[in-house]
Design a protein around this motif. Structure first.
Motif, short mmCIF file in Angstrom:
data_model
loop_
_atom_site.label_atom_id
_atom_site.label_comp_id
_atom_site.label_asym_id
_atom_site.label_seq_id
_atom_site.Cartn_x
_atom_site.Cartn_y
_atom_site.Cartn_z
N ASN A 135 -68.00 -59.70 -9.70
CA ASN A 135 -69.43 -59.67 -10.02
C ASN A 135 -69.76 -58.54 -10.99
N PHE A 136 -69.13 -58.59 -12.15
CA PHE A 136 -69.38 -57.67 -13.24
C PHE A 136 -69.25 -58.44 -14.55
N TRP A 137 -69.87 -57.90 -15.61
CA TRP A 137 -69.63 -58.42 -16.94
C TRP A 137 -68.29 -57.90 -17.43
N TYR A 138 -67.42 -58.80 -17.92
CA TYR A 138 -66.11 -58.44 -18.42
C TYR A 138 -65.99 -58.81 -19.91
N PRO A 139 -65.68 -57.84 -20.77
CA PRO A 139 -65.36 -58.19 -22.17
C PRO A 139 -63.97 -58.80 -22.23
N VAL A 140 -63.84 -59.95 -22.88
CA VAL A 140 -62.58 -60.67 -22.86
C VAL A 140 -61.99 -60.91 -24.25
N ALA A 141 -62.77 -60.68 -25.31
CA ALA A 141 -62.27 -60.92 -26.67
C ALA A 141 -63.17 -60.21 -27.66
N PHE A 142 -62.62 -59.96 -28.86
CA PHE A 142 -63.41 -59.43 -29.96
C PHE A 142 -64.03 -60.59 -30.74
N SER A 143 -65.27 -60.40 -31.16
CA SER A 143 -65.96 -61.47 -31.90
C SER A 143 -65.21 -61.87 -33.16
N SER A 144 -64.54 -60.88 -33.79
CA SER A 144 -63.83 -61.17 -35.03
C SER A 144 -62.69 -62.15 -34.84
N GLY A 145 -62.21 -62.31 -33.61
CA GLY A 145 -61.09 -63.20 -33.36
C GLY A 145 -61.49 -64.62 -33.00
N LEU A 146 -62.79 -64.89 -32.89
CA LEU A 146 -63.27 -66.22 -32.50
C LEU A 146 -64.04 -66.86 -33.65
N LYS A 147 -63.36 -67.73 -34.39
CA LYS A 147 -63.99 -68.44 -35.51
C LYS A 147 -64.63 -69.73 -35.00
N GLU A 148 -65.33 -70.43 -35.92
CA GLU A 148 -66.03 -71.65 -35.52
C GLU A 148 -65.09 -72.76 -35.07
N ASP A 149 -63.90 -72.81 -35.66
CA ASP A 149 -62.98 -73.90 -35.36
C ASP A 149 -61.77 -73.44 -34.55
N THR A 150 -61.89 -72.27 -33.90
CA THR A 150 -60.77 -71.77 -33.11
C THR A 150 -61.19 -71.62 -31.65
N MET A 151 -60.22 -71.35 -30.81
CA MET A 151 -60.48 -71.11 -29.38
C MET A 151 -59.57 -70.00 -28.90
N ILE A 152 -59.95 -69.35 -27.82
CA ILE A 152 -59.16 -68.26 -27.25
C ILE A 152 -58.91 -68.57 -25.78
#
Length: 558
Positions: free
Chosen positions: A232-249
């Protein structure tokens, strides 16, 4: 590991401090009014603004900030010479390191060549110079410079390939040397076990006295199932720069597979990485118009988990599990818990005046608590990181972590390093530095230049962590524009990490066998102990968590 990028900043073969000896061969003259600005090129490729001649004929010495970047000596003169035909692993590793130094020097020369060619282009297009040249001459000179620039850019690409190959060699050689060192160490330990010292009994009795005089934490045995409250916490899981419109993580979080992608509106979403049809991993598919498409039968899901397309059959009302997911200050955050998410997401931005230089993601085979223990400990640096950022550090007579009585942040004495544990899994640190290989001042406030770090340790599973690392500097912004810099940051990060990883993996193995990894905490373990007390309170479901006001100001205590 808590100073991963310090290895790069303190050991980087880029001279940011030593002035170069320059000759007086002119590269470019820029006339402005009655003044004259003269550039000179150095013996080793460096250049700077040498002087400004004004109306009175006076000279004002000005150093160009680019000069330090190119003032790097050709390493070939210091190349190690092998006396025999065969080299051992350490000699081979040294040769690979020299190879990287040469690639670094070569890349700087390539960049300098391009810059000087651009200066020549400016000269050719100078309106004053064109008065004495025909259009045909100008065209001819520009065509020649264009060809030279094309060759220079080609050489840059060649240098980039060389750097990549050299880094691969270095990683392989370091692995060989590490294996050899571990074998030698095991041999020595077995010899010691065969002939124990006569003082063993007295040392054991002293250890028992120390052990009984301190309250020990009990962190032993395999990691049990994570308590629901830890989710029950907010977790950062990725950098925005690594998530493009046509990609997935694809990620794992608390032993569940998830996949992150952007919807039609460009906002990120997080859904279970399992198709509702035949349980195929969705990350093997593609992102199609803001929907993730299963590669098995083409079912497509939106960011809220709703199946919006079922090719070749009637569309059914199907939905897979999704998590609250938001983008905030350059990072993707999720809420994996069952409680309603809190309204605010914490800020992990570097302090004002800092520029982000590197964002690195790694998957590590260790439990996230063990990794946090390591990051919150700086006393191990002069013993563990002797080949990277702590090379040459003296061992202090006493190391302390000074912190408010009810806080999860403070500063290290005698090191100029501020550090904070930010629940549930983040470590932030600011390091005061002066020049390669040395720390400066008694506190970060007394230092002129600083390095800021963020470590996020996402609990992927009970023996796996997703590490997000971000490094920022409040000096040398030009480093962001040097070719191949991202490769160097990642190499240094992995180098420091490997120094820690072999130790933490050994701890994990013994912990799973029943050993208590927090058996005898001492004074400099304060921040790590407080993290463990906080973690224990979470696992036990305590209503009021300790150090809940960790960001409040307070007087430091020892």
């Amino acid at each position: 590991m808590n100073t991963i990028a310090t290895a790069a900043v303190l050991s980087l073969p880029i001279s940011l401090y030593t002035p170069s000896k320059l000759s007086c061969r002119k590269v470019h003259i820029d006339q402005r009014g009655s003044g004259q600005l003269v550039f000179t090129q150095g013996l080793r490729g460096g250049f700077r603004v040498f002087a400004v001649f004004g109306e009175e004929g006076g000279i004002t010495d000005k150093k160009n900030p680019w000069s330090s970047i190119f003032d790097v000596e050709d390493p070939r003169s210091k190349f190690p010479q092998g006396k025999g035909k065969f080299l051992d692993a350490n000699q081979a590793l040294e040769l690979v390191r020299f190879d990287i130094q040469y690639c670094d020097w070569r890349a700087r020369q390539d960049l300098l060549t391009i810059m000087l060619l651009h200066e020549k282009v400016v000269d050719v297009l100078n309106p004053l110079a064109r008065e004495y040249k025909s259009i045909g001459t100008v065209k001819k000179e520009l065509a020649e410079l264009q060809n030279e620039l094309a060759e220079a850019h080609k050489q840059v690409h060649i240098s980039e390939a060389r750097v990549s190959a050299a880094l691969d060699k270095l990683a392989y050689m370091e692995e060989l040397v590490s294996d050899r060192l571990l074998q030698d160490r095991a041999t020595v330990e077995s010899d010691r076990a065969a002939s124990p010292s006569t003082s063993t009994s007295s040392e054991s009795s002293d250890a028992v006295k120390i052990k009984t005089s301190r309250k020990a934490l009990n962190v032993s045995g395999p990691v049990t199932t994570y308590h629901p409250r830890l989710k029950n916490f907010w977790y950062p899981v990725a950098f925005s720069s690594g998530l493009k419109e046509d990609t997935m993580i694809p990620i794992d979080c608390f032993e569940k597979p998830w996949v992150i992608f952007r919807g039609k509106d460009g906002k990120p979403g997080c859904v279970r990485n399992t198709c509702a049809h035949r349980a195929c991993p969705l990350d093997l598919g593609t992102v199609n118009e803001g929907r993730i498409q299963c590669p098995y039968h083409g079912w497509e899901y939106s960011t809220d988990g709703t199946c919006e397309k079922m090719p070749s059959t009637k569309l059914l009302n199907v939905k897979i599990k999704s998590l609250p997911c938001f983008e905030h200050e350059g990072m993707i955050w999720i809420w994996p818990g069952s409680d309603p998410p809190t309204a605010t997401i914490p800020s992990l931005q570097p302090p004002p005046g800092f520029t982000i230089h590197a964002e690195i993601v790694m998957e590590l085979p260790v439990e996230h608590g063990l990794l946090l223990d390591n990051l919150l400990d700086l006393a191990h640096a002069p013993f563990t990181h002797t080949s990277t950022f702590a090379k040459g550090w003296k061992v202090p007579d006493l190391v302390k972590f000074l912190t408010p009585s009810a806080g999860l942040q403070g500063y290290w004495d005698p090191y100029p390093i501020d550090m904070e544990f930010r629940p549930p899994c983040m470590v932030l640190s600011t390091i005061g530095i002066s020049k390669p290989g040395k720390l400066e001042g008694q506190s970060t406030d007394q230092c002129t230049t600083h390095l800021h770090q963020l470590h996020v340790c996402l609990p992927s599973s009970r023996n796996k962590t997703r590490l997000l690392y971000r490094m920022s500097l409040d000096f040398a912004p030009i480093l962001k524009h040097i070719p191949f810099m991202e490769h160097l940051w990642k190499h240094f990060a992995e180098q420091v990490l490997n120094e820690d990883l072999r130790l933490v993996l050994g701890q994990q193995e013994r912990m799973n066998s029943g050993a208590n990894i927090w058996n005898l905490p001492v004074a400099y373990d304060k921040l790590g102990v407080r993290y463990r007390l906080w973690r224990d309170a979470v696992d036990k479901g305590v209503k009021q968590l300790p150090y809940s006001n960790s960001n409040s100001n307070g007087s430091a205590s020892e």
